[in-house]
Write a protein that holds these residues in place. Structure first.
Motif, PDB file in Angstrom:
ATOM      1  N   ALA A 292      38.273  27.467  30.056  1.00 60.41           N
ATOM      2  CA  ALA A 292      37.598  26.594  29.097  1.00 60.41           C
ATOM      3  C   ALA A 292      36.147  26.384  29.525  1.00 60.41           C
ATOM      4  O   ALA A 292      35.880  25.928  30.642  1.00 60.41           O
ATOM      5  CB  ALA A 292      38.317  25.250  29.005  1.00 60.41           C
ATOM      6  N   VAL A 293      35.225  26.738  28.642  1.00 62.31           N
ATOM      7  CA  VAL A 293      33.796  26.572  28.918  1.00 62.31           C
ATOM      8  C   VAL A 293      33.381  25.183  28.444  1.00 62.31           C
ATOM      9  O   VAL A 293      33.369  24.898  27.246  1.00 62.31           O
ATOM     10  CB  VAL A 293      32.965  27.651  28.210  1.00 62.31           C
ATOM     11  CG1 VAL A 293      31.475  27.463  28.519  1.00 62.31           C
ATOM     12  CG2 VAL A 293      33.423  29.046  28.648  1.00 62.31           C
ATOM     13  N   SER A 294      33.064  24.333  29.386  1.00 58.94           N
ATOM     14  CA  SER A 294      32.704  22.953  29.078  1.00 58.94           C
ATOM     15  C   SER A 294      31.221  22.852  28.729  1.00 58.94           C
ATOM     16  O   SER A 294      30.436  23.742  29.074  1.00 58.94           O
ATOM     17  CB  SER A 294      33.000  22.049  30.273  1.00 58.94           C
ATOM     18  OG  SER A 294      34.369  22.108  30.619  1.00 58.94           O
ATOM     19  N   PRO A 295      30.821  21.779  28.067  1.00 53.19           N
ATOM     20  CA  PRO A 295      29.386  21.533  27.887  1.00 53.19           C
ATOM     21  C   PRO A 295      28.685  21.404  29.228  1.00 53.19           C
ATOM     22  O   PRO A 295      29.318  21.280  30.281  1.00 53.19           O
ATOM     23  CB  PRO A 295      29.362  20.215  27.101  1.00 53.19           C
ATOM     24  CG  PRO A 295      30.684  20.156  26.398  1.00 53.19           C
ATOM     25  CD  PRO A 295      31.654  20.794  27.348  1.00 53.19           C
ATOM     26  N   LEU A 296      27.368  21.417  29.208  1.00 48.39           N
ATOM     27  CA  LEU A 296      26.579  21.325  30.437  1.00 48.39           C
ATOM     28  C   LEU A 296      26.703  19.942  31.077  1.00 48.39           C
ATOM     29  O   LEU A 296      26.940  18.940  30.389  1.00 48.39           O
ATOM     30  CB  LEU A 296      25.107  21.618  30.136  1.00 48.39           C
ATOM     31  CG  LEU A 296      24.793  23.024  29.627  1.00 48.39           C
ATOM     32  CD1 LEU A 296      23.320  23.125  29.253  1.00 48.39           C
ATOM     33  CD2 LEU A 296      25.157  24.068  30.651  1.00 48.39           C
ATOM     34  N   ALA A 297      26.521  19.922  32.388  1.00 46.51           N
ATOM     35  CA  ALA A 297      26.596  18.659  33.129  1.00 46.51           C
ATOM     36  C   ALA A 297      25.529  17.691  32.634  1.00 46.51           C
ATOM     37  O   ALA A 297      24.361  18.058  32.471  1.00 46.51           O
ATOM     38  CB  ALA A 297      26.417  18.923  34.622  1.00 46.51           C
ATOM     39  N   GLU A 313      22.047  20.283  34.582  1.00 48.69           N
ATOM     40  CA  GLU A 313      21.909  21.501  33.778  1.00 48.69           C
ATOM     41  C   GLU A 313      21.410  21.212  32.370  1.00 48.69           C
ATOM     42  O   GLU A 313      20.567  21.944  31.836  1.00 48.69           O
ATOM     43  CB  GLU A 313      23.250  22.244  33.720  1.00 48.69           C
ATOM     44  CG  GLU A 313      23.672  22.831  35.057  1.00 48.69           C
ATOM     45  CD  GLU A 313      25.010  23.548  34.973  1.00 48.69           C
ATOM     46  OE1 GLU A 313      25.717  23.380  33.952  1.00 48.69           O
ATOM     47  OE2 GLU A 313      25.333  24.300  35.906  1.00 48.69           O
ATOM     48  N   ALA A 314      21.935  20.170  31.744  1.00 51.81           N
ATOM     49  CA  ALA A 314      21.520  19.859  30.373  1.00 51.81           C
ATOM     50  C   ALA A 314      20.032  19.545  30.326  1.00 51.81           C
ATOM     51  O   ALA A 314      19.320  19.971  29.403  1.00 51.81           O
ATOM     52  CB  ALA A 314      22.333  18.679  29.838  1.00 51.81           C
ATOM     53  N   VAL A 315      19.533  18.809  31.317  1.00 52.58           N
ATOM     54  CA  VAL A 315      18.118  18.456  31.360  1.00 52.58           C
ATOM     55  C   VAL A 315      17.271  19.695  31.635  1.00 52.58           C
ATOM     56  O   VAL A 315      16.212  19.901  31.024  1.00 52.58           O
ATOM     57  CB  VAL A 315      17.866  17.378  32.426  1.00 52.58           C
ATOM     58  CG1 VAL A 315      16.370  17.092  32.573  1.00 52.58           C
ATOM     59  CG2 VAL A 315      18.619  16.100  32.068  1.00 52.58           C
ATOM     60  N   LYS A 316      17.716  20.532  32.579  1.00 53.42           N
ATOM     61  CA  LYS A 316      16.985  21.770  32.866  1.00 53.42           C
ATOM     62  C   LYS A 316      16.797  22.604  31.606  1.00 53.42           C
ATOM     63  O   LYS A 316      15.707  23.118  31.336  1.00 53.42           O
ATOM     64  CB  LYS A 316      17.732  22.599  33.919  1.00 53.42           C
ATOM     65  CG  LYS A 316      17.623  22.110  35.337  1.00 53.42           C
ATOM     66  CD  LYS A 316      18.357  23.076  36.253  1.00 53.42           C
ATOM     67  CE  LYS A 316      18.266  22.698  37.711  1.00 53.42           C
ATOM     68  NZ  LYS A 316      18.998  23.664  38.569  1.00 53.42           N
ATOM     69  N   LEU A 317      17.878  22.772  30.849  1.00 54.94           N
ATOM     70  CA  LEU A 317      17.801  23.582  29.635  1.00 54.94           C
ATOM     71  C   LEU A 317      16.833  22.941  28.633  1.00 54.94           C
ATOM     72  O   LEU A 317      16.015  23.643  28.018  1.00 54.94           O
ATOM     73  CB  LEU A 317      19.188  23.728  29.014  1.00 54.94           C
ATOM     74  CG  LEU A 317      19.246  24.544  27.718  1.00 54.94           C
ATOM     75  CD1 LEU A 317      18.778  25.974  27.960  1.00 54.94           C
ATOM     76  CD2 LEU A 317      20.668  24.543  27.149  1.00 54.94           C
ATOM     77  N   PHE A 318      16.922  21.641  28.458  1.00 50.66           N
ATOM     78  CA  PHE A 318      16.030  20.958  27.516  1.00 50.66           C
ATOM     79  C   PHE A 318      14.566  21.177  27.906  1.00 50.66           C
ATOM     80  O   PHE A 318      13.715  21.503  27.056  1.00 50.66           O
ATOM     81  CB  PHE A 318      16.346  19.462  27.471  1.00 50.66           C
ATOM     82  CG  PHE A 318      15.510  18.701  26.477  1.00 50.66           C
ATOM     83  CD1 PHE A 318      15.942  18.536  25.169  1.00 50.66           C
ATOM     84  CD2 PHE A 318      14.279  18.164  26.837  1.00 50.66           C
ATOM     85  CE1 PHE A 318      15.165  17.851  24.236  1.00 50.66           C
ATOM     86  CE2 PHE A 318      13.498  17.478  25.920  1.00 50.66           C
ATOM     87  CZ  PHE A 318      13.946  17.328  24.612  1.00 50.66           C
ATOM     88  N   VAL A 319      14.257  21.017  29.179  1.00 49.01           N
ATOM     89  CA  VAL A 319      12.871  21.128  29.635  1.00 49.01           C
ATOM     90  C   VAL A 319      12.356  22.552  29.453  1.00 49.01           C
ATOM     91  O   VAL A 319      11.232  22.769  28.972  1.00 49.01           O
ATOM     92  CB  VAL A 319      12.751  20.676  31.103  1.00 49.01           C
ATOM     93  CG1 VAL A 319      11.364  20.983  31.652  1.00 49.01           C
ATOM     94  CG2 VAL A 319      13.041  19.180  31.218  1.00 49.01           C
ATOM     95  N   VAL A 320      13.159  23.545  29.818  1.00 51.57           N
ATOM     96  CA  VAL A 320      12.723  24.943  29.689  1.00 51.57           C
ATOM     97  C   VAL A 320      12.452  25.291  28.234  1.00 51.57           C
ATOM     98  O   VAL A 320      11.429  25.898  27.891  1.00 51.57           O
ATOM     99  CB  VAL A 320      13.783  25.890  30.286  1.00 51.57           C
ATOM    100  CG1 VAL A 320      13.494  27.341  29.911  1.00 51.57           C
ATOM    101  CG2 VAL A 320      13.814  25.752  31.805  1.00 51.57           C
ATOM    102  N   ARG A 321      13.363  24.899  27.326  1.00 48.34           N
ATOM    103  CA  ARG A 321      13.178  25.233  25.912  1.00 48.34           C
ATOM    104  C   ARG A 321      12.054  24.400  25.281  1.00 48.34           C
ATOM    105  O   ARG A 321      11.354  24.869  24.393  1.00 48.34           O
ATOM    106  CB  ARG A 321      14.485  25.033  25.155  1.00 48.34           C
ATOM    107  CG  ARG A 321      15.604  25.948  25.624  1.00 48.34           C
ATOM    108  CD  ARG A 321      15.270  27.423  25.349  1.00 48.34           C
ATOM    109  NE  ARG A 321      16.372  28.276  25.792  1.00 48.34           N
ATOM    110  CZ  ARG A 321      16.394  28.920  26.955  1.00 48.34           C
ATOM    111  NH1 ARG A 321      15.357  28.834  27.776  1.00 48.34           N
ATOM    112  NH2 ARG A 321      17.423  29.663  27.280  1.00 48.34           N
TER     113      ARG A 321
END
Length: 511
Positions: A292-297, A313-321
């Protein structure tokens, strides 16, 4: 002081130091001239496989090649690489004599061992998941792994990263030109010391088809297996795969679940074959391992400072995008709380976070958070090169909803009336309507959970409950509002909890 070069500029200077044209480097690395041009222009990052081949073609030694691959994947700054003109061999001989001409013939291309699509951006986070799935597929007794999860969790991207990691054994075995086998890069090996998939890793995109009968043909096309007039395509696949040790990545299996027996047949016909599947629903095959692939931390809400949440991880992705949408965007102490709240509001779903981050071009995080009261209406306009279902958050949930049968659709939308989930008993009392077929309520809930639209959780009293992600719950409630049963379901919901409260009140005063 050393000049700071981008990765693409480093490749360009190294190529020119070796007196190679882009076409010649492409031939040695078994890729296209166009890809080399994009890499040198910093418009494209090579996959790990292509990076390993480039390292060999650029005549790097083993230690340099390992640094090069890490820099190619943005895991290491390019300034950690040696100067591009360091340890360059003598200029190539010209073709003035037969002997010289023979010495400069390009190496014969090895047949390709993969058709994995190159990824435009590096994967953010997911290191533990990549390692876990790769380790699972290396186990001798595991031959079928299915990555499940709701739409937008990044199943396909995770699967491609796993496949790329496992393909590394094949990609890294090629020696640098003129250095022999001793120059080969370190190879990943299975538990017995052998290369895990010497016959390649193959990607099969099933999203464009909706007929289970086309799955065999689609797999054959990806593998280059020609159809014959005298036998069905399944027999040709059996014969082609029988003696091979390969990995098939079957992506987006949920629209063609009735083709699951074909997967079992291929595994039975080819003992060395393993299959990695992405699907919003499990295949229900013997020997299937569900991951099961969970949402990002998610970060803590209301952080005191940006550094408190920067590594999530969720914050990292937001900042990069967000930086891709608006150059100069930064996570600061002033906007950290809004960014954390956005990630929570979107359940840590990578697709939703990417769509929201793109809006930073127009709205600062605080203003964006205020607009996310109804995320399904805001999160639209995804990249045009993505499938239509991934260009809006609503589109990706639509895809799942339309794959349900009528009974499952009815149960799903009725469950939208609950906030924070429900028990099986509450679901049975509120969601069962007159005229519905008789069935165990748990069966319907389990079916929706199998299709990644519900999450089984443990209640405060240890009893089972079922819950939806907030974005999925919003969609279900919208569907309920659009039906002619919204008022009746609300009445049932209110009546059930009034009765429950009355029972609790009586028990409260029972001696």
């Amino acid at each position: 002081m050393n000049e700071v070069l981008s990765f693409g500029e480093w490749v360009r200077r190294r190529r020119r130091a070796l007196a190679l044209t882009q076409a010649e480097l492409a031939a040695r690395a078994a890729c296209s001239k166009e890809l080399i041009a994009k890499i040198e222009g910093d418009a494209r990052r090579p996959s790990k496989q292509v990076a390993a081949l480039l390292a060999a073609a650029l005549q790097l030694d083993e230690a340099e090649a390992q640094l090069f691959v890490r820099a190619a994947r943005a895991e290491l700054a390019p300034d950690r690489l040696p100067p591009p003109t360091q340890r360059v061999p003598l200029p190539r001989l010209t073709a003035a004599s037969p002997r010289a001409a023979a010495s400069v013939q390009p190496p014969e291309k090895a047949p390709p061992r993969t058709n994995l699509p190159a990824q435009a951006t590096p994967l953010i986070g997911r290191e533990r998941e990549v390692a876990a799935v790769a380790a699972l597929l290396r186990q001798p007794g595991v031959r079928l792994v299915t990555l499940t999860g709701p739409g937008g969790t990044g199943k396909t991207r995770l699967a491609l990263q796993v496949a790329d990691e496992l393909l590394g054994a094949a990609a890294r075995q090629l020696p640098a030109p003129g250095r022999g086998a001793a120059g080969a890069l370190q190879r990943e090996r299975g538990p017995g010391g052998e290369e895990p998939f010497p016959d390649g890793v193959w990607f099969v995109n099933l999203a464009p088809i909706d007929s289970p009968g086309l799955v065999g043909t689609t797999i054959a096309h990806a593998l280059g297996v020609a159809e014959g007039a005298r036998a069905p395509i399944e027999q040709h696949l059996h014969a082609f795969l029988r003696a091979k040790r390969a990995l098939l990545l079957l992506d987006n299996f949920e629209p063609v679940l009735d083709a699951a027996p074909l997967v079992a047949e291929l595994l039975a016909a080819a003992p060395g074959l393993k299959v990695l599947v992405t699907s919003r629903a499990v295949l229900h095959l013997y020997g299937e391992h569900e991951f099961a692939v969970s949402p990002l931390a998610l970060p803590p809400l209301a952080p005191d400072a940006a550094q408190d949440i920067a590594q999530y991880e969720a914050v990292k992705l937001f900042v990069v995008r967000a930086r891709a949408a608006r150059a100069g965007f930064a996570l600061t102490n002033d906007n950290a709380a809004a960014v954390a709240a956005i990630c929570h509001r979107l359940d840590g779903l990578p697709l939703a976070i990417e769509l929201a981050a793109a809006r930073v071009k127009f709205f600062p995080p605080e203003a964006l958070l205020a607009r996310l009261e109804r995320p399904l209406q805001v999160l639209t306009g995804g990249p045009r090169d993505l499938p239509g279902r991934q260009q809006t958050l609503r589109g990706t949930i639509d895809w799942s909803y339309n794959l349900l049968n009528r009974g499952e659709q009815a149960l799903f939308r009725r469950l939208g009336v609950f906030v924070g989930g429900c028990t099986p008993e509450a679901a049975a009392a509120v969601c069962a309507a007159e005229g519905d077929p008789q069935q165990d309520p748990v069966d319907g809930l389990a079916s929706l959970a199998d299709k990644s639209l519900l999450r089984p959780i443990e209640g405060p009293d240890g009893q089972p409950r079922f819950a939806m992600l907030e974005t999925v719950s919003e969609y279900a409630l919208e569907r309920l509002e659009q039906s002619d049963e919204a008022e009746a379901i609300r009445q049932r919901h209110a009546s059930y909890f009034v009765a429950l409260a009355e029972v609790a009140e009586r028990h409260r005063y029972t001696p």
